[in-house]
Enzyme design. Structure first.
Site, PDB file in Angstrom:
ATOM      1  N   HIS A 182       0.818  -1.216   0.000  1.00  8.92           N
ATOM      2  CA  HIS A 182       0.000   0.000   0.000  1.00  8.92           C
ATOM      3  C   HIS A 182       0.850   1.264   0.000  1.00  8.92           C
ATOM      4  O   HIS A 182       0.371   2.335  -0.372  1.00  8.92           O
ATOM      5  CB  HIS A 182      -0.923   0.007   1.214  1.00  8.92           C
ATOM      6  CG  HIS A 182      -2.022  -1.002   1.102  1.00  8.92           C
ATOM      7  ND1 HIS A 182      -3.316  -0.677   0.776  1.00  8.92           N
ATOM      8  CD2 HIS A 182      -2.010  -2.357   1.230  1.00  8.92           C
ATOM      9  CE1 HIS A 182      -4.045  -1.768   0.728  1.00  8.92           C
ATOM     10  NE2 HIS A 182      -3.277  -2.815   0.998  1.00  8.92           N
ATOM     11  N   ASP A 390       3.438   9.404  -0.707  1.00  2.52           N
ATOM     12  CA  ASP A 390       2.254   8.625  -0.348  1.00  2.52           C
ATOM     13  C   ASP A 390       2.067   7.519  -1.372  1.00  2.52           C
ATOM     14  O   ASP A 390       2.241   7.765  -2.577  1.00  2.52           O
ATOM     15  CB  ASP A 390       1.015   9.546  -0.368  1.00  2.52           C
ATOM     16  CG  ASP A 390       0.044   9.235   0.763  1.00  2.52           C
ATOM     17  OD1 ASP A 390      -0.057   8.065   1.160  1.00  2.52           O
ATOM     18  OD2 ASP A 390      -0.614  10.179   1.241  1.00  2.52           O
TER      19      ASP A 390
HETATM   20  C1  GDG Z   1      -2.225   3.913   3.328  1.00  4.00           C
HETATM   21  C2  GDG Z   1      -1.193   4.579   2.389  1.00  4.00           C
HETATM   22  C3  GDG Z   1      -2.850   4.413   0.532  1.00  4.00           C
HETATM   23  C4  GDG Z   1      -8.564  10.207   7.709  1.00  4.00           C
HETATM   24  N1  GDG Z   1      -8.848  10.913   8.811  1.00  4.00           N
HETATM   25  C5  GDG Z   1     -10.016  10.425   9.286  1.00  4.00           C
HETATM   26  C6  GDG Z   1     -10.423   9.396   8.431  1.00  4.00           C
HETATM   27  N2  GDG Z   1      -9.520   9.289   7.472  1.00  4.00           N
HETATM   28  C7  GDG Z   1      -9.636   8.329   6.363  1.00  4.00           C
HETATM   29  C8  GDG Z   1      -9.692   9.007   5.015  1.00  4.00           C
HETATM   30  C9  GDG Z   1      -9.202   7.874   4.108  1.00  4.00           C
HETATM   31  C10 GDG Z   1      -8.213   7.134   5.011  1.00  4.00           C
HETATM   32  O1  GDG Z   1      -8.505   7.486   6.362  1.00  4.00           O
HETATM   33  C11 GDG Z   1      -6.777   7.567   4.738  1.00  4.00           C
HETATM   34  O2  GDG Z   1      -6.335   6.922   3.583  1.00  4.00           O
HETATM   35  P1  GDG Z   1      -5.068   7.451   2.771  1.00  4.00           P
HETATM   36  O3  GDG Z   1      -4.989   6.654   1.537  1.00  4.00           O
HETATM   37  O4  GDG Z   1      -5.249   8.903   2.486  1.00  4.00           O
HETATM   38  O5  GDG Z   1      -3.815   7.310   3.722  1.00  4.00           O
HETATM   39  P2  GDG Z   1      -3.168   6.159   4.714  1.00  4.00           P
HETATM   40  O6  GDG Z   1      -4.002   5.973   5.931  1.00  4.00           O
HETATM   41  O7  GDG Z   1      -1.781   6.618   4.968  1.00  4.00           O
HETATM   42  O8  GDG Z   1      -3.208   4.806   3.877  1.00  4.00           O
HETATM   43  C12 GDG Z   1      -1.908   5.355   1.297  1.00  4.00           C
HETATM   44  C13 GDG Z   1      -3.755   3.649   1.487  1.00  4.00           C
HETATM   45  O9  GDG Z   1      -2.989   2.982   2.496  1.00  4.00           O
HETATM   46  C14 GDG Z   1      -4.591   2.605   0.751  1.00  4.00           C
HETATM   47  O10 GDG Z   1      -3.782   1.783  -0.037  1.00  4.00           O
HETATM   48  O11 GDG Z   1      -3.654   5.204  -0.329  1.00  4.00           O
HETATM   49  O12 GDG Z   1      -0.962   5.900   0.396  1.00  4.00           O
HETATM   50  O13 GDG Z   1      -0.336   5.438   3.136  1.00  4.00           O
HETATM   51  O14 GDG Z   1     -10.233   6.993   3.791  1.00  4.00           O
HETATM   52  O15 GDG Z   1     -11.012   9.448   4.764  1.00  4.00           O
HETATM   53  N3  GDG Z   1     -11.561   8.692   8.596  1.00  4.00           N
HETATM   54  C15 GDG Z   1     -12.338   9.015   9.674  1.00  4.00           C
HETATM   55  N4  GDG Z   1     -11.985  10.010  10.548  1.00  4.00           N
HETATM   56  C16 GDG Z   1     -10.844  10.745  10.398  1.00  4.00           C
HETATM   57  O16 GDG Z   1     -10.572  11.664  11.184  1.00  4.00           O
HETATM   58  N5  GDG Z   1     -13.492   8.350   9.847  1.00  4.00           N
END
Ligand code: GDG
Length: 485
Positions: A182, A390
């Site tokens: 990821h 990322d």
């Molecule tokens: C890893 C990789 C890759 C965030 N704050 C809150 C919240 N979120 C949710 C967002 C989104 C998720 O968490 C974050 O996903 P990301 O992809 O932006 O980032 P990582 O957590 O670092 O994920 C990344 C991912 O895996 C999937 O392969 O894209 O590059 O680092 O859904 O909305 N959700 C809630 N409250 C929050 O305060 N409910």
């Protein structure tokens, strides 16, 4: 060399003697998802974070989802506990406190996470942590073994479990095994910093299919295989490892865009979105939503917002920046440092630019409910997604899906997010350059409706194309069918 590392070396030599068998055509196969955290059945597809939501499409009826329960106990469990919900079996083990500290906080998040996000300076390598990482990967393999059926397709997720396939092969597992990374993969010059680099590459090579978010990551992995294992892949990214073939594939992750659009539409009418709206009045909203993590570029983002207010004073009193930075990994030192750094920078900006009835930057470190976030995205004129590195970044995709197509906001996106490879109609920025990011926020805030619509239409089409379902189906097709490339 300590005993554990030696044992795993011996174990690896048996991996290469085993030929992984393709799932036979026409035989119903079961998908076994393995991830560090398993969502509780009630979370599945609802409130869980990015990985869990994306995988909900793979966890179809009859499948098994295996991993850590989230419970830290005295010792790591040897057998899994299973719960069946909606046709999906959730099987979990507890991890012992000492193992957890070294495996999760130590090697996974103190060494692998910084290194794979190009932050070699933050890497804290410690051999005892690595041993615990191997121990927990082995415990996962041992507890999964009795649950496996001969035709199961095993799909392992992410950097916490890079050596699990080695352990499964050592236990005699001949099923097809896939691994999806990821987070980004690094080029050889960076991986070289890690003393156990070859071990990890052999762990991934014990799989049949290894998937990546971007072509850059896939190529970096193959370059590392060449450099550290002295194995050259063919032009399809396939190479021989022992008696089996490994294929490195590109399978970018996505979201269920249509469902997210509906969620955002509904959320607009709810209490949280209304409260935010009332507090903003006519002011434009610039929004950031991230886990509080140094890979997300939050200090640089705060600086960019400060530069916006300084260089483009027409936005004073006209704009609010809301940064939701949900606390994570607070036991790791570098995360505590980051939090203090952000507190300081937020104070500096608000101290400099606030008026008695206007505070430009709102910054909160507790998580917000998923549907509230969807409503906030829809209200935001600018979605500010500026990680320093990322794997993909699902927030960028969620922001696009949440927009009102008749009056959409503008996505400002780091060129170092995997999402930037596809979402080229966003305003693409270098997050290390606060003046350039400030200029992009200004451009977004002043962009005409016609241009906003044109960019959004193109972006939405892409986000609707590369969905979570497509991600799961594409990866599993590669895993099922060795000739699918
Ligand atoms: C890893 C990789 C890759 C965030 N704050 C809150 C919240 N979120 C949710 C967002 C989104 C998720 O968490 C974050 O996903 P990301 O992809 O932006 O980032 P990582 O957590 O670092 O994920 C990344 C991912 O895996 C999937 O392969 O894209 O590059 O680092 O859904 O909305 N959700 C809630 N409250 C929050 O305060 N409910």
């Amino acid at each position: 060399m300590n005993q554990l590392v030696m044992n795993s070396r011996l174990a690896r030599s048996s991996v290469v003697d085993k030929t992984s068998k393709p799932a036979s055509a026409g035989v119903a196969t079961r998908t076994v998802i393995v991830s560090n955290r398993v969502p509780s059945p009630s979370e599945k597809g609802a409130t869980a974070g990015g990985l869990a939501v994306a995988l909900a499409d793979a966890a179809t009826k009859g499948s098994l989802w295996f991993g850590w329960s989230g419970k830290r106990t005295t010792t790591t469990s040897e057998t899994a506990e299973s719960v069946v919900s909606d046709g999906v079996t959730f099987a979990t083990i507890d991890i012992g406190e000492r193992d957890y500290t070294r495996y999760y906080n130590g090697f996974a998040n103190g060494a692998l996470w910084p290194l794979f996000h190009f932050r070699a300076g933050l890497l804290m390598f410690n051999r005892a942590d690595y041993e615990a990482y191997r121990t927990v990967n082995q415990a996962f393999a041992k507890a999964l073994l009795p649950l496996l059926k001969p035709d199961d397709l095993i799909w392992i997720h992410d950097y916490q479990l890079m050596t699990m396939a080695t352990e499964l092969r050592a236990l005699g597992v001949t099923n097809r095994i896939g691994f999806f990374m990821h987070i980004p993969f690094v080029p050889p010059a960076l991986l070289d910093v890690l003393p156990t680099a070859a071990d990890l590459l052999e762990g991934l090579s014990a799989c049949d299919v290894v998937g990546f978010q971007t072509e850059r990551d896939r190529i970096a992995f193959l370059d590392c295989v060449k450099e550290f294992l002295n194995i050259h892949a063919d032009r399809h990214g396939a190479y021989a490892f022992g008696n089996h073939t490994v294929r490195a594939v590109l399978t970018p992750i996505g979201i269920d865009a249509d469902k997210f659009t509906q969620l955002a539409r509904r959320a607009e009418m709810t209490g949280d979105a209304k409260r935010l709206n009332e507090s903003l009045g006519d002011r434009a909203l610039v929004l950031g939503v991230d886990r509080l993590d140094y890979s997300k570029g939050l200090p640089q983002r705060f600086d960019a917002f400060g530069r916006l207010l300084y260089a483009y004073p027409q936005h004073l009193r006209q704009v609010n920046f809301l940064q939701i930075a949900a606390r994570s990994r607070q036991e790791v030192g570098s995360y505590q440092t980051l939090r203090r750094e952000l507190d300081r920078r937020a104070g500096d900006i608000n101290g400099e630019f606030s008026d008695f009835d206007w505070v430009p930057l709102r910054y909160m470190t507790h998580a917000v409910k998923r549907n509230a976030i969807a409503g906030f995205y829809r209200r935001a004129r600018v979605g500010l997604v500026t990680p320093l590195r990322d794997g993909m970044n699902l927030v960028a995709k969620e922001y696009v899906a949440a927009q009102d197509s008749d009056d959409p906001g503008v996505l400002v996106l780091s060129r170092f997010a995997g999402a930037a490879d596809d979402l080229t109609e966003a305003l693409i920025v270098n997050p290390f350059d606060p003046d350039a990011v400030a200029a992009a926020i200004h451009q977004a805030l002043t962009m005409e409706l016609a241009e906003r619509k044109e960019r959004h239409t193109a972006l939405l089409a892409k986000v609707r194309h590369t969905t979570a379902r497509r991600f799961c189906e594409t990866f599993l097709a590669y895993l099922k069918n060795p000739k699918a490339i």
